[in-house]
Design a protein around this motif. Sequence first.
Motif, PDB file in Angstrom:
ATOM      1  N   PRO A 226     -30.923 -40.126  -9.183  1.00 39.07           N
ATOM      2  CA  PRO A 226     -29.568 -40.548  -8.782  1.00 39.07           C
ATOM      3  C   PRO A 226     -28.425 -39.777  -9.452  1.00 39.07           C
ATOM      4  N   GLU A 227     -28.685 -39.089 -10.569  1.00 40.98           N
ATOM      5  CA  GLU A 227     -27.626 -38.382 -11.290  1.00 40.98           C
ATOM      6  C   GLU A 227     -28.131 -37.010 -11.720  1.00 40.98           C
ATOM      7  N   LEU A 228     -27.198 -36.118 -11.976  1.00 41.32           N
ATOM      8  CA  LEU A 228     -27.537 -34.786 -12.464  1.00 41.32           C
ATOM      9  C   LEU A 228     -27.738 -34.799 -13.976  1.00 41.32           C
ATOM     10  N   GLY A 229     -28.359 -33.776 -14.463  1.00 43.33           N
ATOM     11  CA  GLY A 229     -28.568 -33.639 -15.904  1.00 43.33           C
ATOM     12  C   GLY A 229     -30.004 -33.382 -16.282  1.00 43.33           C
ATOM     13  N   GLY A 230     -30.947 -33.750 -15.394  1.00 43.21           N
ATOM     14  CA  GLY A 230     -32.350 -33.521 -15.712  1.00 43.21           C
ATOM     15  C   GLY A 230     -32.756 -34.224 -16.986  1.00 43.21           C
ATOM     16  N   MET A 231     -33.565 -33.537 -17.794  1.00 40.42           N
ATOM     17  CA  MET A 231     -34.056 -34.150 -19.026  1.00 40.42           C
ATOM     18  C   MET A 231     -32.950 -34.390 -20.037  1.00 40.42           C
ATOM     19  N   ALA A 232     -31.801 -33.703 -19.891  1.00 42.37           N
ATOM     20  CA  ALA A 232     -30.678 -33.978 -20.782  1.00 42.37           C
ATOM     21  C   ALA A 232     -30.168 -35.396 -20.595  1.00 42.37           C
ATOM     22  N   ARG A 233     -30.336 -35.942 -19.378  1.00 40.59           N
ATOM     23  CA  ARG A 233     -29.932 -37.319 -19.114  1.00 40.59           C
ATOM     24  C   ARG A 233     -31.121 -38.270 -19.198  1.00 40.59           C
ATOM     25  N   TYR A 234     -32.217 -37.888 -18.566  1.00 38.07           N
ATOM     26  CA  TYR A 234     -33.346 -38.809 -18.431  1.00 38.07           C
ATOM     27  C   TYR A 234     -34.376 -38.671 -19.549  1.00 38.07           C
ATOM     28  N   GLY A 235     -34.182 -37.704 -20.437  1.00 37.49           N
ATOM     29  CA  GLY A 235     -35.118 -37.546 -21.544  1.00 37.49           C
ATOM     30  C   GLY A 235     -34.458 -37.620 -22.904  1.00 37.49           C
ATOM     31  N   ILE A 236     -33.122 -37.643 -22.934  1.00 34.96           N
ATOM     32  CA  ILE A 236     -32.381 -37.727 -24.198  1.00 34.96           C
ATOM     33  C   ILE A 236     -31.575 -39.021 -24.191  1.00 34.96           C
ATOM     34  N   PRO A 237     -31.793 -39.907 -25.134  1.00 32.82           N
ATOM     35  CA  PRO A 237     -31.042 -41.176 -25.146  1.00 32.82           C
ATOM     36  C   PRO A 237     -29.540 -40.940 -25.258  1.00 32.82           C
ATOM     37  N   ARG A 238     -28.768 -41.839 -24.674  1.00 38.18           N
ATOM     38  CA  ARG A 238     -27.330 -41.615 -24.631  1.00 38.18           C
ATOM     39  C   ARG A 238     -26.645 -41.817 -25.975  1.00 38.18           C
ATOM     40  N   PHE A 239     -27.334 -42.396 -26.967  1.00 37.61           N
ATOM     41  CA  PHE A 239     -26.711 -42.447 -28.287  1.00 37.61           C
ATOM     42  C   PHE A 239     -26.716 -41.054 -28.926  1.00 37.61           C
ATOM     43  N   ARG A 240     -27.566 -40.173 -28.426  1.00 34.79           N
ATOM     44  CA  ARG A 240     -27.535 -38.772 -28.853  1.00 34.79           C
ATOM     45  C   ARG A 240     -26.719 -37.913 -27.907  1.00 34.79           C
ATOM     46  N   MET A 241     -26.807 -38.216 -26.609  1.00 38.19           N
ATOM     47  CA  MET A 241     -26.083 -37.440 -25.594  1.00 38.19           C
ATOM     48  C   MET A 241     -25.283 -38.390 -24.726  1.00 38.19           C
ATOM     49  N   PRO A 242     -24.038 -38.711 -25.133  1.00 40.23           N
ATOM     50  CA  PRO A 242     -23.220 -39.665 -24.366  1.00 40.23           C
ATOM     51  C   PRO A 242     -23.027 -39.202 -22.926  1.00 40.23           C
ATOM     52  N   TRP A 243     -23.231 -40.120 -21.988  1.00 40.81           N
ATOM     53  CA  TRP A 243     -23.167 -39.741 -20.579  1.00 40.81           C
ATOM     54  C   TRP A 243     -21.779 -39.317 -20.141  1.00 40.81           C
ATOM     55  N   ASP A 244     -20.744 -39.949 -20.677  1.00 40.70           N
ATOM     56  CA  ASP A 244     -19.396 -39.575 -20.235  1.00 40.70           C
ATOM     57  C   ASP A 244     -19.063 -38.142 -20.623  1.00 40.70           C
ATOM     58  N   VAL A 245     -19.537 -37.736 -21.799  1.00 42.23           N
ATOM     59  CA  VAL A 245     -19.300 -36.362 -22.246  1.00 42.23           C
ATOM     60  C   VAL A 245     -20.061 -35.386 -21.351  1.00 42.23           C
ATOM     61  N   MET A 246     -21.329 -35.703 -21.078  1.00 43.45           N
ATOM     62  CA  MET A 246     -22.137 -34.843 -20.222  1.00 43.45           C
ATOM     63  C   MET A 246     -21.579 -34.799 -18.804  1.00 43.45           C
ATOM     64  N   ASP A 247     -21.163 -35.950 -18.284  1.00 39.96           N
ATOM     65  CA  ASP A 247     -20.635 -35.992 -16.915  1.00 39.96           C
ATOM     66  C   ASP A 247     -19.369 -35.150 -16.776  1.00 39.96           C
ATOM     67  N   SER A 248     -18.546 -35.151 -17.817  1.00 41.70           N
ATOM     68  CA  SER A 248     -17.327 -34.349 -17.779  1.00 41.70           C
ATOM     69  C   SER A 248     -17.671 -32.870 -17.684  1.00 41.70           C
ATOM     70  N   GLU A 249     -18.678 -32.458 -18.435  1.00 38.00           N
ATOM     71  CA  GLU A 249     -19.066 -31.049 -18.413  1.00 38.00           C
ATOM     72  C   GLU A 249     -19.704 -30.677 -17.074  1.00 38.00           C
ATOM     73  N   ILE A 250     -20.526 -31.559 -16.540  1.00 41.26           N
ATOM     74  CA  ILE A 250     -21.146 -31.304 -15.237  1.00 41.26           C
ATOM     75  C   ILE A 250     -20.076 -31.238 -14.149  1.00 41.26           C
ATOM     76  N   LYS A 251     -19.070 -32.103 -14.256  1.00 43.03           N
ATOM     77  CA  LYS A 251     -17.999 -32.108 -13.251  1.00 43.03           C
ATOM     78  C   LYS A 251     -17.286 -30.762 -13.186  1.00 43.03           C
ATOM     79  N   SER A 252     -17.101 -30.115 -14.345  1.00 40.43           N
ATOM     80  CA  SER A 252     -16.413 -28.821 -14.340  1.00 40.43           C
ATOM     81  C   SER A 252     -17.221 -27.773 -13.585  1.00 40.43           C
ATOM     82  N   ILE A 253     -18.545 -27.933 -13.543  1.00 46.67           N
ATOM     83  CA  ILE A 253     -19.390 -27.025 -12.757  1.00 46.67           C
ATOM     84  C   ILE A 253     -19.258 -27.348 -11.280  1.00 46.67           C
ATOM     85  N   LEU A 254     -19.315 -28.629 -10.959  1.00 45.73           N
ATOM     86  CA  LEU A 254     -19.214 -29.032  -9.556  1.00 45.73           C
ATOM     87  C   LEU A 254     -17.842 -28.690  -8.980  1.00 45.73           C
ATOM     88  N   ASP A 255     -16.803 -28.723  -9.831  1.00 39.47           N
ATOM     89  CA  ASP A 255     -15.449 -28.413  -9.373  1.00 39.47           C
ATOM     90  C   ASP A 255     -15.299 -26.965  -8.919  1.00 39.47           C
TER      91      ASP A 255
END
Length: 985
Positions: A226-255
């Motif tokens: 359902p979301e982008l990020g691969g193992m960075a999202r689905y294999g790394i807990p969000r206390f290590r990789m906050p989703w809002d931070v990752m989503d912001s970076e992914i958005k700059s690619i999609l933009d």
Amino acid sequence: MSDSVTINLNGRDIEVEAGSTIRAVAKDQGIHIPTFCHDDRLKPFASCFLCVVEVEKARTLLPACSTVVGPGMVIQTDSDKVTTSRKMALDLMLSDHAGDCIAPCEATCPANIDIQGYIAHIANGDFASAVHLIKKRNPLPVVCGRICPHPCESECRRGLVDEAIAINPLKRFSAEYEQEHGPFVPDAGPDTGQKVAVVGGGPAGLSAAYFLRQNGHAVEIFEALPELGGMARYGIPRFRMPWDVMDSEIKSILDMGVTVHFNKRLGKDFSIKSLKDQGFSAVLLAIGAHKAKPMRVENENVPGVLGGVDFLRMAVLNEKIETGNSVAVIGGGDTAMDCARVARRLGVDNVTLLYRRTQAEMPALPIEQEETMEEGVEFRFLTAPTEVITENGRAKALRVITMELGEPDASGRRRPVPIEGSEEDLDFDLIIPAIGQDPDLSCIDNEENAPETTRWNTFIYDEKTQVTSQEGVFAAGDCAFGPDILIRAVGEGRRAAEAINLYLLGTKMEMIQPYEHSRGRLKDLDMADYSPRFVHKKRALESTFEPEKRLKTDGGWAPINVGLEQVQAMAEATRCIECGCNARFDCDLRNYSTEYNANDTKLAGAKRSYEDDKRHPLIRIESDKCITCASCVRVCDEVRGIHALTFIDRGFTTQIGPTFNDPLQITGCDACGMCIDVCPTGTMTANTSKEAGPWLWDITKSTCTGCARGCGIAVHTARGRIVKISAIDGDSVNGAVICAEGRFGYQLLAKREESPLNGQMDSAKTLLNKGGAISVIVSPKVTIEEAYSAAQLAKQYNAGLYYSAGGSVQAGGKPFSKIKGEANVALLSRLGAKPWDQATPSDSVVLVNTTSSALKTDSANVIAINSQNPTKTGIHIQIADVLESEGAFLNRDGNLGSLECGLPDPGEKAGFKVLANLAGADALTDIGTLRKALVEDVPELKALIALNDGARIIKTELTPELVASSPDSREAAFASHMEQLKLPW
């Protein structure tokens, strides 16, 4: 005697000028012949033997730089014999060459990020430039800054001094700075009409999409989850990789214009063939590795046993997980640590991590192990599972056996050996094997023409081009090389994009790797060669919260640490000892070694080793890199007549150095830096530390205004700042030589205290409107646009127009030196300016780039308009430096030299605009309008309009009027700078 001869060059008969060298003739024909020792400013020397060519009937190969053409000569410049000889010459030079083409941290980074470069930007306080440089190779610096295990730090040479640089925290700092101040989104290239399907929206797929869009290709990502990020999202807990931070970076690619299709799985919703049928010209398979590795023990497939990556993915998707109150995690890597920590956050009190070796062999990062233990996870070492015990069809316990370590295995770690009779059963509600993962290639089972795969369930592919066995299909990331760290997937995504771009352009998919020389890996180097040379400083650390806070804040899902503060980051960046070569982007030795596939191992042997000579504050000599081409010695001797450099010793130990091995500054050297320009290897380089980069730069031809000569300068700019200035080879003025002020004067820009225009302009206008006697005094070395605007200012306020005169003219003691105190005032005279007389009565004075200090006027009534302000005045209006400005300069020959800078437009701080604004002449704030008005008043400058055709020097009809003048504000500032450096000037 005929003035021309006919020769045959590479199979073609041509008529050439008699007396020309083969190299000059080849150059005229567009044929490049490599050389180290030749320069048009020097006599032919033929020492490097790289420029050899094959001449029919000659007994041996001949040097092209010194061999004159003769009638009927048949020449081959690129025969096999020539190529072999050039390669051998390069091999020989490399065999005694030392240094690192690129820093070892960059060489170790799987994405080859310019780490030394971005750390230098951080040290300079230019954080935006740091992240822009990172994003040339890695579009996910925020993600990597949080979770990358930083293999780069393992080879950091600072570790031989005290501790490795905190490379990853510095990356995180600059990336988070970017997010705070607006993400950098590169422009998409012009539309090519080609479509690329990227299967998988993890790090490899996102990286490929980012670079493909910059090439102008349409990109569509097909993501099974359902979301982008691969193992960075689905294999790394969000206390290590906050989703809002990752989503912001992914958005700059999609933009950038990337289309995404979610919940679309290869093999179920589409196939490779269907993508091609839809018009996709290329397909990139970047499906990751989302299938947990089995333990290969009995009963492991029963309920109550859940693979590590499956467990983490279910936690992200918020799916129900029956954890019970006792969980076993098997494994010793970072995934195992993450599983154990997630279990604790899901409310499990008793979490035990089982590992078959000792903690010393555990592959997880030490910090991850430490934090996991702090959060209440029990570690049990030398313990391996042998069977899952079931009850009512569900896992009830895990049978384990105690191990002991035997001989090292292929990984270098000691192999665990079971101890007979040591089995025991441990009760657990949930067993999580976290021993690795594999790609799930069942998605291509029904493909008509599936790419070939390996026995490890990965795609067979070319690691240089990412090409699979199927036409137009590429692979990158974990599904290609097997499960590995995220930054490697990012690097492969970029390489895949480069290869796909070449494929879509219909060109050869050849990825050339530049030659890279290295001093060696960390384990092969001697700490004694590094540690004594630097002041020991402790490494900066990120701040991790206490375990109680980590487990309680937001249920344990809040970020567990904070990054470096700005002051910390800049201080940490200054610890970098800059191992990479400052000449890496313009090193002839590296470029030719790449072209001829040369290396330093074929003729391996003992290498000379010398300490860098940094005694001169502006010029550094790194003798380890020297190939003794002698160009630096000869330009100093033949061109400058100074003899500051010489050969030291004879034979194998010969090196280039200052005469008598004295400090360079007492040999007569005047810091012109021409030795830097002619050096082909970076042996002679600017001693400017992090200011020099190394950077990739843009080069703009401009004119030096340091004296009336108006020499040509090449201004090197990167990210809106000047990083280097060099002479222009072949320039018609001053024999293509520049002085220390022309080469190093730009350093004053970084030392300048920025002063805003707001308020100062209003104060200046108020003072001028008071009336009284006003004098406008300009330096004769202002640009012609500034001179004309100053004349309009004087006219507006009925003021006297003057230029600063006085002193004496000093032509310099050596050839091509700066002419001090001379100026051409022909234009100023035409505009009505007169030499300034200290006795001239003035109530108010406007100083334009001049430092007249003996004014008989209250300092409160002085308006100083300059880029440097060495004297205190009532009102100081700081304008753009001439190096930052567009315009023209009138030299001693009466010609115009074009001023270009390659920097952003200085806007209202341009000198002529400030003066025009003070004069109320708004029309003259446009340079085109100003020049037309100037030409109307001074027709002899009609050639000014021709500056737009790209020429640097334009002849005028204005007869030179040379006078002695006092130093302007820039000259005074540079003289003070040289005095601080204890250099004669």
